[in-house]
Write an enzyme that holds these catalytic residues in place. Structure first.
Site, PDB file in Angstrom:
ATOM      1  N   ARG A  43     -15.332 -26.892  38.526  1.00  0.00           N
ATOM      2  CA  ARG A  43     -14.933 -26.757  37.013  1.00  0.00           C
ATOM      3  C   ARG A  43     -15.545 -25.679  35.717  1.00  0.00           C
ATOM      4  O   ARG A  43     -15.349 -24.769  34.905  1.00  0.00           O
ATOM      5  CB  ARG A  43     -15.527 -28.275  36.153  1.00  0.00           C
ATOM      6  CG  ARG A  43     -14.761 -28.003  35.007  1.00  0.00           C
ATOM      7  CD  ARG A  43     -13.772 -28.861  34.149  1.00  0.00           C
ATOM      8  NE  ARG A  43     -14.427 -29.969  35.197  1.00  0.00           N
ATOM      9  CZ  ARG A  43     -15.151 -30.709  34.497  1.00  0.00           C
ATOM     10  NH1 ARG A  43     -15.659 -30.028  33.719  1.00  0.00           N
ATOM     11  NH2 ARG A  43     -15.612 -32.017  34.532  1.00  0.00           N
ATOM     12  N   TYR A  73       2.847 -14.163  18.791  1.00  0.00           N
ATOM     13  CA  TYR A  73       3.630 -14.880  20.509  1.00  0.00           C
ATOM     14  C   TYR A  73       3.991 -16.179  20.121  1.00  0.00           C
ATOM     15  O   TYR A  73       3.038 -16.998  19.656  1.00  0.00           O
ATOM     16  CB  TYR A  73       2.254 -14.273  21.710  1.00  0.00           C
ATOM     17  CG  TYR A  73       2.873 -14.947  22.849  1.00  0.00           C
ATOM     18  CD1 TYR A  73       4.131 -14.334  24.081  1.00  0.00           C
ATOM     19  CD2 TYR A  73       2.515 -16.418  23.127  1.00  0.00           C
ATOM     20  CE1 TYR A  73       4.511 -15.077  24.833  1.00  0.00           C
ATOM     21  CE2 TYR A  73       2.873 -16.965  24.567  1.00  0.00           C
ATOM     22  CZ  TYR A  73       3.767 -16.425  25.426  1.00  0.00           C
ATOM     23  OH  TYR A  73       4.065 -17.363  26.363  1.00  0.00           O
ATOM     24  N   LYS A  80      -0.045 -11.192  32.548  1.00  0.00           N
ATOM     25  CA  LYS A  80       0.880  -9.853  32.850  1.00  0.00           C
ATOM     26  C   LYS A  80       0.885  -8.987  32.917  1.00  0.00           C
ATOM     27  O   LYS A  80       0.700  -8.575  34.509  1.00  0.00           O
ATOM     28  CB  LYS A  80       1.069  -9.798  30.515  1.00  0.00           C
ATOM     29  CG  LYS A  80       1.218 -11.383  30.171  1.00  0.00           C
ATOM     30  CD  LYS A  80       2.901 -11.971  30.730  1.00  0.00           C
ATOM     31  CE  LYS A  80       2.880 -12.762  29.849  1.00  0.00           C
ATOM     32  NZ  LYS A  80       2.786 -13.668  28.346  1.00  0.00           N
ATOM     33  N   ASP A 109      -5.186  -9.673  20.268  1.00  0.00           N
ATOM     34  CA  ASP A 109      -4.305 -10.485  21.046  1.00  0.00           C
ATOM     35  C   ASP A 109      -4.317  -8.505  21.869  1.00  0.00           C
ATOM     36  O   ASP A 109      -3.528  -8.621  21.370  1.00  0.00           O
ATOM     37  CB  ASP A 109      -3.097 -11.493  21.064  1.00  0.00           C
ATOM     38  CG  ASP A 109      -2.086 -11.750  22.493  1.00  0.00           C
ATOM     39  OD1 ASP A 109      -1.928 -10.434  23.916  1.00  0.00           O
ATOM     40  OD2 ASP A 109      -1.540 -12.357  22.656  1.00  0.00           O
TER      41      ASP A 109
END
Ligand SMILES: *Cc1c(COP(=O)(O)O)cnc(C)c1O
Length: 371
Positions: free
Chosen positions: A47, A99, A195, A170
């Site tokens: 982690r 978004y 993406k 972004d």
């Protein structure tokens, strides 16, 4: 070094013990301590850090010319880490066409914790006058979704920095291949690596990249490690693998998109095409100053009803009806029906993620579907 070279080498690590040319997957969640109690391998628990994640973060930071990167399990987890790192009670300014997943996150999970004004960021006066004493962050997304609106990154950063406000951009649609927000003044860049960076529609992920290793970045690193929305080693491996071809894929996406945009623009049944590379785009001049090319996303409106528009997408054979973007296969989506009844997206609009198929095949498919 140029991006093509960075994309191939900065996310790789040749282990001196076995000399594998491609860094293997390290699935172990835990790492052996030395007799002195230290961690000689540089990792203690997955982690907090993992060899595959470190390689991914290295290449991401280098691609955006940043000093450090944090990788997350999704784009939304990356966006959420920025919001979680703000002091409760902070005010933020975000685009009115943000978004929808991030907008929904702010309006639900952060409701009562942060306040927000959604603005048209091309109206610089409106942005300046919306700033309050507790404004801590301006969020930019350019080009935006689904109308491919452009925000002037340098102009927003100038307004923000005069007041000591952070700017996060972004950069999912443009990718570092076509736009480098940190060089234009942004403090942090965000990506849905789901993406274009992953590039093959088979791995979810997100990232933040910083210009400075400052106190705010330390808070973000804490959110990443302690909240634990981290990508698995396999996710990191897949993202690194995808990134190796990013610069070449982006050229293909942009070249195909440009041709499809001009084809659609001259089609009698198409009302309007939204693509920042077209000289008719209202902010084409701004796009030209901050983007080296215009990406693979476009939208268009069809001269017809909502049902007739959906029929166009049903007629297509190569373009797949699906949400998301940035993969090698072309996707088409009727946004209004995805966004729900109170959407402002025109009902005759289709959004296209232009893939890497041969351009003549894509245009032939559009030709038969628009008949
Ligand atoms: C997909 C996307 C996100 C969210 O990423 P997830 O990986 O789906 O959480 C954020 N911003 C933009 C522009 C996106 O396209």
């Amino acid at each position: 070094m140029k991006l093509e070279t960075i994309a191939i080498h900065a996310g790789n690590h040749i282990d001196p013990s076995n000399r594998a040319v491609v860094q293997p997957l390290t699935l172990s969640t835990t790492f052996e301590r030395g007799e002195d109690g230290e961690y000689p391998g540089g990792f203690n628990y997955t982690r907090a850090g993992n060899p595959n994640r470190r390689s991914l973060e290295n290449v991401l930071a280098r691609l955006e010319s940043g000093v450090d990167a944090c990788a997350f399990s999704s784009g939304n987890a990356a966006g959420s880490a920025v919001l979680q790192s703000l002091k409760p009670g902070s005010h933020i300014i975000a685009p009115d066409d943000m978004y929808h997943g991030l907008r929904y996150l702010i309006n639900t999970v952060f409701n009562g914790i942060l306040t927000v004004d959604y603005l048209d960021l091309s109206d610089l006066d409106a942005v300046a006058s919306a700033i309050k004493p507790n404004t801590r962050l301006i969020w930019i997304e350019t080009p935006s979704n689904p109308l491919l609106k452009i925000t002037d990154i340098s102009a927003i950063c100038k307004i923000a920095h005069e007041k000591g406000i952070l700017v996060c951009c972004d950069n999912t649609f443009a990718t570092p291949v076509f736009q480098q927000p940190l060089d234009l003044g942004a403090d942090i860049v965000m990506h849905a690596t789901t993406k274009y960076l992953g590039g093959h529609s088979d791995v979810l992920g997100g990232t933040l990249i910083t210009k400075d290793n400052n106190e705010f970045w330390e808070r973000i690193r804490n959110v990443q490690v302690l909240s634990g929305a981290v990508p698995s080693p396999f996710d990191c491996y897949m993202a690194v693998r995808g990134i190796k071809t990013l610069p070449y894929r982006m050229r293909g996406h942009a070249a195909n998109a440009k041709k499809i945009a001009s084809y659609l623009q001259s089609h009698p049944r198409v009302e309007q095409v939204f693509y920042p590379g077209l000289s008719e785009h209202p902010l084409h001049e701004v796009a030209k100053t901050q983007m080296s090319d215009f990406g693979g996303m476009l939208s268009f409106t069809f001269k017809g009803s909502s049902d007739e528009t959906r029929e166009v997408s049903n007629n297509l054979k190569l373009f797949i009806r699906a949400t998301s973007l940035g993969g090698v296969e072309s996707l088409i989506e009727h946004r209004a029906s995805v966004e729900g009844p109170d959407t402002k997206t025109p009902k005759n609009l289709l959004r296209v993620s232009v893939g890497l198929e041969y351009i003549d095949d894509l245009i032939a498919d559009l030709e038969q579907a628009l008949k």
